[in-house]
Design a protein around this motif. Structure first.
Motif, PDB file in Angstrom:
ATOM      1  N   LEU A  37     -18.090 -17.772   9.601  1.00  0.00           N
ATOM      2  CA  LEU A  37     -17.204 -18.369  10.600  1.00  0.00           C
ATOM      3  C   LEU A  37     -15.778 -17.854  10.461  1.00  0.00           C
ATOM      4  O   LEU A  37     -15.084 -17.633  11.476  1.00  0.00           O
ATOM      5  CB  LEU A  37     -17.230 -19.891  10.475  1.00  0.00           C
ATOM      6  CG  LEU A  37     -18.551 -20.573  10.855  1.00  0.00           C
ATOM      7  CD1 LEU A  37     -18.509 -22.062  10.507  1.00  0.00           C
ATOM      8  CD2 LEU A  37     -18.843 -20.396  12.336  1.00  0.00           C
ATOM      9  N   ILE A  69     -19.969 -20.859  19.184  1.00  0.00           N
ATOM     10  CA  ILE A  69     -20.816 -19.890  18.483  1.00  0.00           C
ATOM     11  C   ILE A  69     -22.215 -20.484  18.358  1.00  0.00           C
ATOM     12  O   ILE A  69     -22.373 -21.623  17.914  1.00  0.00           O
ATOM     13  CB  ILE A  69     -20.243 -19.545  17.096  1.00  0.00           C
ATOM     14  CG1 ILE A  69     -18.865 -18.905  17.232  1.00  0.00           C
ATOM     15  CG2 ILE A  69     -21.182 -18.618  16.336  1.00  0.00           C
ATOM     16  CD1 ILE A  69     -18.176 -18.682  15.909  1.00  0.00           C
ATOM     17  N   VAL A  75     -25.811 -20.802  16.617  1.00  0.00           N
ATOM     18  CA  VAL A  75     -26.408 -20.624  15.290  1.00  0.00           C
ATOM     19  C   VAL A  75     -27.919 -20.640  15.446  1.00  0.00           C
ATOM     20  O   VAL A  75     -28.497 -21.658  15.847  1.00  0.00           O
ATOM     21  CB  VAL A  75     -25.946 -21.718  14.313  1.00  0.00           C
ATOM     22  CG1 VAL A  75     -26.609 -21.531  12.950  1.00  0.00           C
ATOM     23  CG2 VAL A  75     -24.427 -21.708  14.169  1.00  0.00           C
ATOM     24  N   THR A 127     -25.719 -26.558  18.210  1.00  0.00           N
ATOM     25  CA  THR A 127     -24.981 -25.412  18.735  1.00  0.00           C
ATOM     26  C   THR A 127     -25.702 -24.695  19.861  1.00  0.00           C
ATOM     27  O   THR A 127     -25.180 -23.694  20.373  1.00  0.00           O
ATOM     28  CB  THR A 127     -24.696 -24.415  17.601  1.00  0.00           C
ATOM     29  OG1 THR A 127     -25.946 -23.996  16.998  1.00  0.00           O
ATOM     30  CG2 THR A 127     -23.816 -25.035  16.531  1.00  0.00           C
ATOM     31  N   ALA A 147     -18.421 -24.317  14.468  1.00  0.00           N
ATOM     32  CA  ALA A 147     -19.145 -23.408  15.367  1.00  0.00           C
ATOM     33  C   ALA A 147     -19.139 -23.937  16.800  1.00  0.00           C
ATOM     34  O   ALA A 147     -19.038 -23.151  17.759  1.00  0.00           O
ATOM     35  CB  ALA A 147     -20.580 -23.226  14.868  1.00  0.00           C
TER      36      ALA A 147
END
Length: 356
Positions: A125, A180, A182, A202, A175
């Protein structure tokens, strides 16, 4: 032109788990680290070959530490050129193999610590945040169509560690803020609860590989496509997600917990003082929570037993007129009035049906 894609791959290199994975069992065939690395290299090379602007970071999670095995932003010494191999592919494969061998040789043999999946995730990250902040497209305009998109892929072989619940949740929130995705690929063992939650929260994909000898097919069909392309594909997802949490007091996964109203810490039992924010709870609240956790049966009412429920019950008395043998019409049975003081019943009165 399509957006550039940054991929961070986190690989679990637990020696004990890979040793167990290499042994053949009745449920699964043997799958060693030597069988895994060639398929991983093909997947990484395929990501770099999709677009020239694509970048790649590979992190290794080892017992007690995490290392960067490869990064596209770093410069490496060029190996011997080969006309049959694309040079960036050969450089990435050789650097990852060399750093992985050095890291495995430096591990202690007597004691094995928990695998640092959280450390590798936080490093990933940080790398992505630095990449986004240093990108000229992002600094110019947040709505620029040429901005880079990032995602993380975790390849796990180790079970969950209850003590890492809070760091993993903090990484999940980070995240989510950075948008983002995952993805998680579980190669060995039971499903990991915390990583399953990371993929679910996520918007990523979680897959538990059943046929590990076909790992490359799973990687290519599920984790190679960009997030924008996945909307048009039938990417497999999990039907059931385990959203249980771990308590802050004993670091154990609990089904029912008690949450602090100030800092949202989770405890398996009611506590007078929160160990995180040191707030004190009222005594009446603690008593009410303890009664809710351990309900008490009302007095003078014996608890129901299974034997009493299964015991045969006496037959019910008929409430309607009965048909006696030789009768063509129903006859009301004689009813005895209540017993008098003398102890004898009065003579019963026979009542015939009306309209005879």
């Amino acid at each position: 032109m399509d957006n550039a894609i940054h991929l961070s791959v986190i690989v679990d290199f637990s020696p004990s788990q890979w040793y167990l994975s290499s042994e053949q069992t009745t449920d699964q065939s043997s799958f060693s680290l030597a069988d895994f690395l060639p398929q991983l290299f093909v997947f990484l090379n395929a990501h770099l070959a999709l677009q020239y602007e694509n970048t790649l970071d590979v992190f290794g999670a080892f017992p007690g530490k995490s290392l960067v095995l490869f990064s596209s932003k770093e410069s490496y010494v060029q190996t011997e050129s080969d006309s049959n191999v694309y040079q960036p592919f050969k450089t990435a494969n050789s650097v990852i193999s060399q750093r992985l061998a050095d890291a495995l040789d430096s591990l202690p043999e007597d004691v094995e610590e928990p695998v640092a999946i959280v450390g590798a995730l936080t490093k990933s990250l940080c790398y992505i945040s630095r990449l986004l902040n240093s990108s000229p497209d992002v600094n110019a305009s947040s709505n620029n169509s040429n901005s880079i998109s990032s995602r993380i892929l975790i390849i796990s072989v180790s079970p969950d560690v209850s003590a890492s619940y809070v760091p993993i949740m903090n990484s999940i929130f980070c995240a989510q803020k950075l948008k983002i995705i995952v993805d998680v690929c579980n190669l060995y063992g039971s499903d990991t609860v915390f990583l399953q939650q990371a993929a679910h929260l996520t918007g990523g994909s979680y897959i538990s590989v059943q046929k590990r000898d076909r790992l490359l097919q799973y990687l290519m069909t599920t984790f190679l496509s960009a997030p924008s392309v996945r909307r048009l594909l039938a990417v497999p997802t999990e039907d059931k997600v385990d959203l249980r949490a771990a308590c802050f007091c004993h670091k154990k996964i609990v089904d029912i917990g008690f949450v602090c109203s100030v800092c949202l810490s989770i405890f398996c039992k009611p506590t007078p003082v929160c160990s995180t924010c040191r707030v004190k709870f009222p005594i009446k609240t603690l008593q009410r929570l303890k009664e809710a956790a351990n309900p008490v049966a009302p007095p003078n009412i014996p608890p129901p037993s299974i034997a009493a429920e299964l015991a045969p019950k006496p037959p019910l008395q008929p409430k309607y007129p009965m048909m006696l043998p030789g009768m063509s019409m129903p006859m009301h049975m004689p009813m005895y009035p209540p017993m008098k003081k003398g102890g004898q019943h009065p003579r019963p009165v026979m009542k015939m049906p009306p309209n005879l």
